[in-house]
Motif scaffolding. Structure first.
Motif, short mmCIF file in Angstrom:
data_model
loop_
_atom_site.label_atom_id
_atom_site.label_comp_id
_atom_site.label_asym_id
_atom_site.label_seq_id
_atom_site.Cartn_x
_atom_site.Cartn_y
_atom_site.Cartn_z
N UNK A 1 3.42 16.95 -1.78
CA UNK A 1 2.47 16.44 -2.76
C UNK A 1 1.25 17.35 -2.89
N UNK A 2 0.71 17.41 -4.09
CA UNK A 2 -0.49 18.18 -4.33
C UNK A 2 -1.71 17.31 -4.04
N UNK A 3 -2.85 17.94 -3.82
CA UNK A 3 -4.07 17.17 -3.58
C UNK A 3 -4.41 16.30 -4.78
N UNK A 4 -4.05 16.76 -6.00
CA UNK A 4 -4.27 15.97 -7.21
C UNK A 4 -3.52 14.65 -7.14
N UNK A 5 -2.33 14.66 -6.53
CA UNK A 5 -1.54 13.43 -6.42
C UNK A 5 -2.24 12.40 -5.54
N UNK A 6 -2.84 12.88 -4.45
CA UNK A 6 -3.57 11.96 -3.57
C UNK A 6 -4.81 11.42 -4.28
N UNK A 7 -5.44 12.25 -5.11
CA UNK A 7 -6.59 11.78 -5.89
C UNK A 7 -6.17 10.70 -6.88
N UNK A 8 -5.00 10.88 -7.48
CA UNK A 8 -4.47 9.87 -8.42
C UNK A 8 -4.32 8.53 -7.70
N UNK A 9 -3.73 8.56 -6.53
CA UNK A 9 -3.53 7.32 -5.76
C UNK A 9 -4.87 6.72 -5.33
N UNK A 10 -5.78 7.56 -4.89
CA UNK A 10 -7.09 7.09 -4.43
C UNK A 10 -7.84 6.36 -5.53
N UNK A 11 -7.93 6.99 -6.71
CA UNK A 11 -8.71 6.39 -7.79
C UNK A 11 -8.00 5.20 -8.43
N UNK A 12 -6.68 5.24 -8.46
CA UNK A 12 -5.96 4.10 -9.01
C UNK A 12 -6.12 2.89 -8.10
N UNK A 13 -6.12 3.11 -6.80
CA UNK A 13 -6.30 2.01 -5.85
C UNK A 13 -7.72 1.45 -5.95
N UNK A 14 -8.70 2.32 -6.22
CA UNK A 14 -10.09 1.88 -6.32
C UNK A 14 -10.35 1.08 -7.59
N UNK A 15 -9.70 1.48 -8.70
CA UNK A 15 -9.97 0.84 -9.99
C UNK A 15 -8.95 -0.22 -10.38
N UNK A 16 -7.74 -0.09 -9.84
CA UNK A 16 -6.62 -0.97 -10.24
C UNK A 16 -6.38 -0.92 -11.75
N UNK A 50 2.77 -3.19 -13.32
CA UNK A 50 1.75 -3.26 -14.37
C UNK A 50 1.53 -4.69 -14.81
N UNK A 51 0.24 -5.03 -14.93
CA UNK A 51 -0.17 -6.33 -15.43
C UNK A 51 -0.95 -6.13 -16.72
N UNK A 52 -1.27 -7.22 -17.37
CA UNK A 52 -1.97 -7.11 -18.66
C UNK A 52 -3.35 -6.48 -18.50
N UNK A 53 -4.01 -6.75 -17.39
CA UNK A 53 -5.37 -6.24 -17.19
C UNK A 53 -5.45 -5.08 -16.20
N UNK A 54 -4.32 -4.57 -15.77
CA UNK A 54 -4.37 -3.48 -14.82
C UNK A 54 -3.06 -3.34 -14.07
N UNK A 55 -3.16 -2.98 -12.78
CA UNK A 55 -1.95 -2.81 -11.98
C UNK A 55 -2.12 -3.53 -10.64
N UNK A 56 -1.01 -3.89 -10.03
CA UNK A 56 -0.97 -4.40 -8.67
C UNK A 56 -0.14 -3.45 -7.83
#
Length: 297
Positions: A1-16, A50-56
């Motif tokens: 994995x690239x560092x960008x991939x970990x950033x994707x997971x980090x920010x997606x987990x923070x924002x949902x 995916x949910x209507x207002x975001x992701x789980x």
């Protein structure tokens, strides 16, 4: 994995939220979603639903996302260690800095250091001193600049001291303080405790607080306009010659001081860029014991 991939997971987990996470990384939502699908394919799992207002996050996806911060730190450490091998002053210094130091002191220091070592980058987190202390304790930052005496067992250097004082637009009698309007401001718990301890040892009555504002600069302006007195570190009042000031002392006549420290872990000195920065600060302190380098610019 690239560092960008970990950033994707980090920010997606923070924002949902895929849209918000993509905005944080300055990439398009389709590109973000495409990379997320590639990660699911790579690990053979469903990372989110995916949910209507975001992701789980699925249990597997949550585990992966929680590993992102650790992996990003490890990648940064590897990069710094590689850069450190040839002893060049290069890399990123992560600072945790109190709000006051950020506003009045840090820009000048970083400029001086950057002029001397142009290949160094800075990552700065600001906030209350107690939060910056905890960030250093958790090793989220390399160096913390904090105001107040925290129970730190690692390396520390005293940068400067300020005497606490009473500030007023006009002359007053310190014995009358309990009957005069006082303006308070939000500050860290250590300073509050220091002021409260002095007050309870000096007066039998509680202070007559008429205003509580969110920032010390607001408080300073209220004082300058004659709306009450305030108790604050003297450096806040630099350049305000028309303000009447009374320096605070304890029963023994000792000045009430607020200290500003640079704190860091012993092992941080293994990174050449941290070692050089610490030496840079020590050199400034040696050259100017009066702390003029820290004056407001």
């Amino acid at each position: 994995m690239r560092s960008q991939d970990w950033l994707i997971l980090k920010h997606l987990y923070a924002t949902k939220n895929i849209t918000k996470a993509a905005q944080r990384l300055y990439i398009s939502q389709p590109a973000f979603s495409s990379r997320l699908k590639q990660l699911e394919k790579e690990f053979g799992i469903k990372i989110v639903t995916r949910e209507r207002r975001g992701v789980n996050f699925t249990p597997q996806g949550e585990y992966l996302a929680k590993s992102a911060e650790e992996m990003l730190l490890k990648i940064q450490e590897i990069k710094e260690n590689i850069a450190n091998m040839d002893r060049e002053v290069v890399g990123t210094i992560k600072f945790g800095v109190s709000n006051f130091f950020t506003k009045y002191k840090l820009p000048r220091l970083l400029k001086l250091f950057k002029d001397r070592y142009p290949n160094v980058d800075f990552q700065v987190t600001t906030g209350w001193s107690r939060d910056m202390f905890h960030a250093l304790y958790n090793k989220d930052v390399h160096i913390a600049f904090v105001r107040g005496d925290y129970p730190w067992l690692g390396r520390k250097q005293l940068l400067f001291e300020e005497q606490l004082c009473i500030a007023s637009a006009k002359e007053l009698d310190i014995a009358d303080l309990p009957n005069l309007p006082r303006i308070d401001y939000k500050t860290d718990s250590l300073l509050k405790s220091l002021i409260e301890e002095w007050w309870t040892k000096t007066y039998l009555k509680p202070p007559f607080i008429t205003m509580e504002v969110d920032q010390v600069d607001t408080c300073k302006e209220m004082v300058a306009n004659g709306l009450g007195y305030a108790i604050m570190p003297s450096m806040i009042l630099n350049g305000m010659e028309d303000i009447y000031k009374i320096s605070l002392t304890d029963k023994e006549g000792e000045a009430l001081l607020r200290k500003t420290w640079m704190l860091y872990h012993d092992e941080s000195l293994e990174l050449n860029v941290i070692k050089v920065f610490v030496a840079f600060i020590e050199d400034l302190d040696t050259q100017d014991m009066n702390g003029k380098i820290y004056e407001e610019r």
